[in-house]
Motif scaffolding. Sequence first.
Motif, PDB file in Angstrom:
ATOM      1  N   GLU A 140     -16.900  24.601 127.360  1.00 30.77           N
ATOM      2  CA  GLU A 140     -16.790  23.476 128.291  1.00 30.77           C
ATOM      3  C   GLU A 140     -16.431  23.958 129.693  1.00 30.77           C
ATOM      4  O   GLU A 140     -16.947  23.443 130.695  1.00 30.77           O
ATOM      5  CB  GLU A 140     -15.743  22.477 127.790  1.00 30.77           C
ATOM      6  CG  GLU A 140     -16.139  21.704 126.544  1.00 30.77           C
ATOM      7  CD  GLU A 140     -16.003  22.513 125.261  1.00 30.77           C
ATOM      8  OE1 GLU A 140     -16.518  22.052 124.221  1.00 30.77           O
ATOM      9  OE2 GLU A 140     -15.401  23.619 125.299  1.00 30.77           O
TER      10      GLU A 140
ATOM     11  N   MET B 190     -19.462  25.444 131.351  1.00 31.07           N
ATOM     12  CA  MET B 190     -20.340  24.389 131.853  1.00 31.07           C
ATOM     13  C   MET B 190     -19.783  23.766 133.130  1.00 31.07           C
ATOM     14  O   MET B 190     -20.530  23.392 134.038  1.00 31.07           O
ATOM     15  CB  MET B 190     -20.536  23.318 130.778  1.00 31.07           C
ATOM     16  CG  MET B 190     -21.315  23.797 129.561  1.00 31.07           C
ATOM     17  SD  MET B 190     -22.962  24.441 129.995  1.00 31.07           S
ATOM     18  CE  MET B 190     -23.749  22.933 130.590  1.00 31.07           C
ATOM     19  N   HIS B 191     -18.467  23.658 133.210  1.00 26.07           N
ATOM     20  CA  HIS B 191     -17.834  23.157 134.440  1.00 26.07           C
ATOM     21  C   HIS B 191     -18.162  24.068 135.616  1.00 26.07           C
ATOM     22  O   HIS B 191     -18.545  23.597 136.694  1.00 26.07           O
ATOM     23  CB  HIS B 191     -16.319  23.084 134.227  1.00 26.07           C
ATOM     24  CG  HIS B 191     -15.537  22.839 135.475  1.00 26.07           C
ATOM     25  ND1 HIS B 191     -15.566  21.630 136.153  1.00 26.07           N
ATOM     26  CD2 HIS B 191     -14.705  23.655 136.192  1.00 26.07           C
ATOM     27  CE1 HIS B 191     -14.781  21.705 137.216  1.00 26.07           C
ATOM     28  NE2 HIS B 191     -14.255  22.921 137.259  1.00 26.07           N
ATOM     29  N   TRP B 192     -18.058  25.379 135.410  1.00 24.24           N
ATOM     30  CA  TRP B 192     -18.408  26.306 136.494  1.00 24.24           C
ATOM     31  C   TRP B 192     -19.891  26.200 136.843  1.00 24.24           C
ATOM     32  O   TRP B 192     -20.256  26.277 138.022  1.00 24.24           O
ATOM     33  CB  TRP B 192     -18.074  27.735 136.076  1.00 24.24           C
ATOM     34  CG  TRP B 192     -16.611  28.015 135.975  1.00 24.24           C
ATOM     35  CD1 TRP B 192     -15.607  27.471 136.724  1.00 24.24           C
ATOM     36  CD2 TRP B 192     -15.977  28.914 135.057  1.00 24.24           C
ATOM     37  NE1 TRP B 192     -14.396  27.970 136.338  1.00 24.24           N
ATOM     38  CE2 TRP B 192     -14.588  28.858 135.320  1.00 24.24           C
ATOM     39  CE3 TRP B 192     -16.432  29.758 134.062  1.00 24.24           C
ATOM     40  CZ2 TRP B 192     -13.656  29.618 134.603  1.00 24.24           C
ATOM     41  CZ3 TRP B 192     -15.519  30.514 133.349  1.00 24.24           C
ATOM     42  CH2 TRP B 192     -14.149  30.450 133.615  1.00 24.24           C
ATOM     43  N   ALA B 193     -20.721  26.011 135.842  1.00 19.97           N
ATOM     44  CA  ALA B 193     -22.157  25.889 136.099  1.00 19.97           C
ATOM     45  C   ALA B 193     -22.443  24.692 136.994  1.00 19.97           C
ATOM     46  O   ALA B 193     -23.361  24.726 137.828  1.00 19.97           O
ATOM     47  CB  ALA B 193     -22.917  25.765 134.778  1.00 19.97           C
ATOM     48  N   SER B 194     -21.662  23.614 136.850  1.00 22.18           N
ATOM     49  CA  SER B 194     -21.873  22.414 137.669  1.00 22.18           C
ATOM     50  C   SER B 194     -21.439  22.618 139.113  1.00 22.18           C
ATOM     51  O   SER B 194     -21.759  21.800 139.988  1.00 22.18           O
ATOM     52  CB  SER B 194     -21.111  21.232 137.071  1.00 22.18           C
ATOM     53  OG  SER B 194     -19.704  21.357 137.282  1.00 22.18           O
ATOM     54  N   LEU B 195     -20.703  23.716 139.384  1.00 20.35           N
ATOM     55  CA  LEU B 195     -20.177  23.973 140.733  1.00 20.35           C
ATOM     56  C   LEU B 195     -20.766  25.246 141.336  1.00 20.35           C
ATOM     57  O   LEU B 195     -20.144  25.904 142.159  1.00 20.35           O
ATOM     58  CB  LEU B 195     -18.651  24.084 140.678  1.00 20.35           C
ATOM     59  CG  LEU B 195     -17.901  22.825 140.245  1.00 20.35           C
ATOM     60  CD1 LEU B 195     -16.418  23.118 140.053  1.00 20.35           C
ATOM     61  CD2 LEU B 195     -18.089  21.710 141.275  1.00 20.35           C
ATOM     62  N   ARG B 196     -21.994  25.572 140.941  1.00 17.37           N
ATOM     63  CA  ARG B 196     -22.609  26.813 141.393  1.00 17.37           C
ATOM     64  C   ARG B 196     -22.843  26.872 142.897  1.00 17.37           C
ATOM     65  O   ARG B 196     -23.035  27.950 143.458  1.00 17.37           O
ATOM     66  CB  ARG B 196     -23.956  27.025 140.681  1.00 17.37           C
ATOM     67  CG  ARG B 196     -23.829  27.515 139.249  1.00 17.37           C
ATOM     68  CD  ARG B 196     -25.165  28.040 138.749  1.00 17.37           C
ATOM     69  NE  ARG B 196     -25.625  29.151 139.552  1.00 17.37           N
ATOM     70  CZ  ARG B 196     -26.896  29.340 139.942  1.00 17.37           C
ATOM     71  NH1 ARG B 196     -27.832  28.450 139.621  1.00 17.37           N
ATOM     72  NH2 ARG B 196     -27.229  30.390 140.659  1.00 17.37           N
TER      73      ARG B 196
ATOM     74  N   ASP C 175     -19.652  30.500 141.387  1.00 19.44           N
ATOM     75  CA  ASP C 175     -20.881  31.048 140.801  1.00 19.44           C
ATOM     76  C   ASP C 175     -20.625  32.461 140.272  1.00 19.44           C
ATOM     77  O   ASP C 175     -21.054  32.811 139.162  1.00 19.44           O
ATOM     78  CB  ASP C 175     -21.980  31.048 141.857  1.00 19.44           C
ATOM     79  CG  ASP C 175     -23.352  31.395 141.279  1.00 19.44           C
ATOM     80  OD1 ASP C 175     -23.569  31.144 140.068  1.00 19.44           O
ATOM     81  OD2 ASP C 175     -24.196  31.908 142.023  1.00 19.44           O
TER      82      ASP C 175
END
Length: 312
Positions: free
Chosen positions: A209, A212-218, A224
């Motif tokens: 999870e 995925m949170h980091w992926a949403s803030l690329r 990133d």
Amino acid sequence: MKEIYFNHDGNIDDLVSYLLFLLAPDIKLLGVSAIDADGYIDPSVEVCRKMTDRFNLRGDQLAIAKSNSRAVNQFPADWRTASYSFNSLPLLNEAGKMMTKEADQPAHLDIVTKLENARKPVTLVMTGPLTDLARALDAAPAIENKIAKLYWMGGSLDGHGNVVQVNADGTQEWNAFWDPFAVERVLKSNIAMEVIGLESSEELPLTDELKMHWASLRKYPAIDLVGQAYSLLVNPPIQTMQLYFWDVLTAISALYPEVVLASEKRRVKVVTTGTAAGRMEDDPNGREITLVTKADKKLFFKKFDEILMRAE
């Protein structure tokens, strides 16, 4: 303004911690050094040079010191290769060159020089073995008085370790096992120590999870980079072990002490020989440390994101 010196051993959590120190507000980073332990030393130093080039938001004058300390017990090679993978991440190599220099002195002497020249007591943060500090204390004992506090990720006092090999009984943590004699030397000092042990960050697991949170803030380059770095960890070093933010908690607690919700004073010693070497034990006649026992999960991740979002 808090002045900080950071010594680490070059695995993903260590390097993410360095990124946080480069970006955090209201501090001065006096120096950084890497030791040849959980990550291979050459790529570890290169990653720090590249991250300094890209993310030195405050413009601190930094050269990366390379340790020449050697292990009593070396980390498994499979764990250490993460430093090579991190060093190959595209964002760090986009510029095609490194501008930040390697320091002229080895790490333990760099620590001595930075502390001796500091204008006020320095916060020392170590997320690897204590060997460079032990050697620095032997070389210049007076620097003990220039250290305001030592934050160390190491040890375990609940009987659970993360060393699984034939010459260890499994009760010790790796940073202590790497050089138990260094732990003994530092415990003989009068430096105030806050210890983040294996048991200190149970509220802070690395989860899908969170990835995925980091992926949403690329769109934030530092986030990133962190997301890419942690994606390299397909499996934990020990298959039955959950990975936690041991090193990052150490860094963030040095920056924001309020992240630590609970701690306790313990008197401890370290075993230096036999299959229990590196095990830290309670001892009524031992050295007093502060052991972190609980962290504020919500505040930890809030500060984590806030710092990383500062990078452009």
